[in-house]
Design an enzyme around this catalytic site. Structure first.
Site, short mmCIF file in Angstrom:
data_model
loop_
_atom_site.label_atom_id
_atom_site.label_comp_id
_atom_site.label_asym_id
_atom_site.label_seq_id
_atom_site.Cartn_x
_atom_site.Cartn_y
_atom_site.Cartn_z
N HIS A 206 0.80 -1.23 0.00
CA HIS A 206 0.00 0.00 0.00
C HIS A 206 0.83 1.28 0.00
O HIS A 206 0.28 2.37 -0.07
CB HIS A 206 -0.95 0.03 1.21
CG HIS A 206 -0.24 0.32 2.50
ND1 HIS A 206 0.43 -0.64 3.20
CD2 HIS A 206 -0.08 1.47 3.19
CE1 HIS A 206 0.96 -0.11 4.28
NE2 HIS A 206 0.69 1.18 4.30
C1 UD1 Z 1 -1.65 5.32 6.25
C2 UD1 Z 1 -0.30 5.72 6.80
C3 UD1 Z 1 0.68 4.57 6.64
C4 UD1 Z 1 0.13 3.30 7.24
C5 UD1 Z 1 -1.24 3.03 6.63
C6 UD1 Z 1 -1.89 1.80 7.21
C7 UD1 Z 1 0.26 8.13 6.63
C8 UD1 Z 1 1.13 9.11 5.95
N1 UD1 Z 1 0.28 6.88 6.11
O1 UD1 Z 1 -1.49 5.11 4.86
O2 UD1 Z 1 1.88 4.89 7.31
O3 UD1 Z 1 1.01 2.24 7.00
O4 UD1 Z 1 -2.09 4.15 6.89
O5 UD1 Z 1 -2.98 1.41 6.40
O6 UD1 Z 1 -0.38 8.45 7.59
N2 UD1 Z 1 -8.79 5.30 2.02
C9 UD1 Z 1 -10.02 4.71 1.98
N3 UD1 Z 1 -10.64 4.46 3.16
C10 UD1 Z 1 -10.09 4.76 4.36
C11 UD1 Z 1 -8.82 5.39 4.39
C12 UD1 Z 1 -8.19 5.64 3.22
O7 UD1 Z 1 -10.55 4.41 0.94
O8 UD1 Z 1 -10.70 4.47 5.39
C13 UD1 Z 1 -8.09 5.56 0.74
C14 UD1 Z 1 -8.30 6.95 0.23
O9 UD1 Z 1 -8.32 6.89 -1.16
C15 UD1 Z 1 -7.04 7.65 0.69
C16 UD1 Z 1 -6.01 6.55 0.59
O10 UD1 Z 1 -6.71 5.36 0.95
O11 UD1 Z 1 -6.75 8.74 -0.09
C17 UD1 Z 1 -4.84 6.72 1.49
O12 UD1 Z 1 -5.24 6.86 2.85
P1 UD1 Z 1 -4.30 7.63 3.90
O13 UD1 Z 1 -4.93 7.65 5.22
O14 UD1 Z 1 -3.85 8.91 3.30
O15 UD1 Z 1 -2.99 6.75 3.97
P2 UD1 Z 1 -2.73 5.19 3.89
O16 UD1 Z 1 -2.22 4.89 2.52
O17 UD1 Z 1 -3.85 4.36 4.41
#
Ligand code: UD1
Length: 373
Positions: A206
């Protein structure tokens, strides 16, 4: 009684924080304020994991959701500052390295509230990782640095952190694992996928550096396709990865190639899948740790790791970041050999509670802290 605020935002935070809240609650000398920033909000990334862990219902939900780094961090910062002004906790505990961790530590430090950082001192020395920036800055703002492995202390001393602030407590993520391992194993989640234990490779990917760039993601899909011809592959797909794969035909290609693309798994299901995997390929930090504790060979698809103890004492191998290498991974035919990593013993939360209790007892008044800073 002093009030302690526990901040969680994203999936790995829940697993690390649950045993600490529990240990502090059982001691009965503090009040608890659980704050969920809402960085992760999908049922599969949040509610399902919280339910599996028996996590207390949050007292405050900030509901910040997704966004660019600045936007997400700013929303948590502003939202958590309001909570601090209203509820006036004596101590804020943050965990790990996600954007919510940095934002809440910053809000607390600016208001002179004591900050404790769970999983302090990890360093990849890779400043291109958002998590590395979050780790370094959070540690700099923390009064209590709870570390989980021996290399953390030298990392912190190198950055000029006062040694009196550092407490080597061990890994609370492994406390959660040991508590729920038996239930997870009884689930036998692999059977629902028509698989036998130890015959499959479990894959999680991811990191933005792996999945956001289409050429690189296509190369990873090609490697997984080749891998699928040698062994069944189970791939719980993170929403970020799913969205990127949907821009092309990656998901369809993987499904045709013996790669079972499932949604993000709950905590118990994922633990079950990890424990019975023949090998794991991952770019996650927590999975490197859990695989070591379970004794399952783990191939970390990155150029570096902030968790070297999983290589020196665990089952982790740094695979490198060339996608073609993924195709060569094979399930091990040997039984899992759980690693004995110092203080990854299921009691790290108790030691964390000792350190937090001490910090509360010795805390200076807010005015005094701000004058000293
Ligand atoms: C975040 C953490 C990462 C951790 C990971 C665990 C940061 C910088 N990164 O990454 O260190 O390893 O969590 O999973 O904080 N999204 C959804 N549903 C959700 C949350 C996110 O669909 O409930 C999608 C959205 O498109 C979003 C993308 O995932 O833009 C990324 O989510 P984000 O919270 O920015 O970071 P992660 O990649 O999950």
């Amino acid at each position: 009684m002093p009030l302690v605020a526990y901040v969680v935002g994203a999936r790995p935070n829940f697993v690390k924080m649950a045993p600490v809240i529990d240990a502090m609650r059982r001691r009965g000398h503090t009040r608890q304020l659980v704050v969920h920033t809402g960085q992760h909000y999908d049922r599969s990334l949040s509610d399902d994991i919280l339910a599996d862990l028996g996590f207390p219902d949050p007292d405050v939900s900030l509901g910040v959701g997704s966004g660019n780094h600045g936007d997400q961090t700013a929303k948590v910062l502003a939202g958590f500052e309001e909570v601090l002004l209203e509820r006036r906790p004596d101590l804020v505990v943050v965990a790990g390295d996600v954007n919510s961790t940095l934002a809440c530590a910053l809000a607390a430090a600016k208001l002179g509230v004591q900050v404790a950082h769970l999983e302090a001192g990890l360093r990849s020395d890779d400043w291109s990782m958002p998590e590395e920036i979050n780790r370094v800055l959070t540690d700099r703002m923390s009064d209590v640095l709870l570390t989980h492995s021996p290399e953390a202390e030298p990392n912190l001393l190198r950055e000029g952190i006062d040694p009196a602030r550092i407490h080597y407590v061990g890994n609370t993520m492994i406390d959660s694992l040991r508590k729920l391992e038996g239930r997870a194993r009884r689930r036998a989640a692999w059977r629902e996928l028509g698989l036998n234990d130890h015959e499959y490779v479990l894959v999680t990917l991811h990191r933005p550096s792996n999945v956001d760039e289409p050429v690189r993601l296509n190369a990873i899909v090609e490697a997984l396709t080749t891998l699928g011809a040698s062994a069944p592959v189970v791939f719980p797909v993170h929403p970020r990865t799913r969205d990127q794969l949907r821009l092309g035909s990656g998901l369809e290609q993987l499904e045709r190639a013996n790669v079972r693309c499932i949604g993000p798994a709950g905590y118990l299901d994922f633990l079950s899948l990890q424990g019975a995997a023949g090998a794991i390929v991952t770019d996650s930090g927590g999975v490197q740790e859990e695989a070591s504790a379970l004794g399952v060979p783990c191939y970390t698809f990155r150029a570096n790791t902030e968790r070297p103890v999983t290589i020196t004492h665990g089952t982790n191998v740094l695979l490198g970041d060339d996608p073609a290498l993924i195709a060569d991974v094979r399930p091990s035919t040997l039984p899992p050999t759980p690693s004995a990593i110092p203080l990854w013993d299921g009691h790290a939360a108790e030691r964390s509670a000792d350190a937090l209790t001490m910090a509360l007892a010795e805390r200076p008044a807010v005015e005094e802290r701000l004058a000293l800073a």
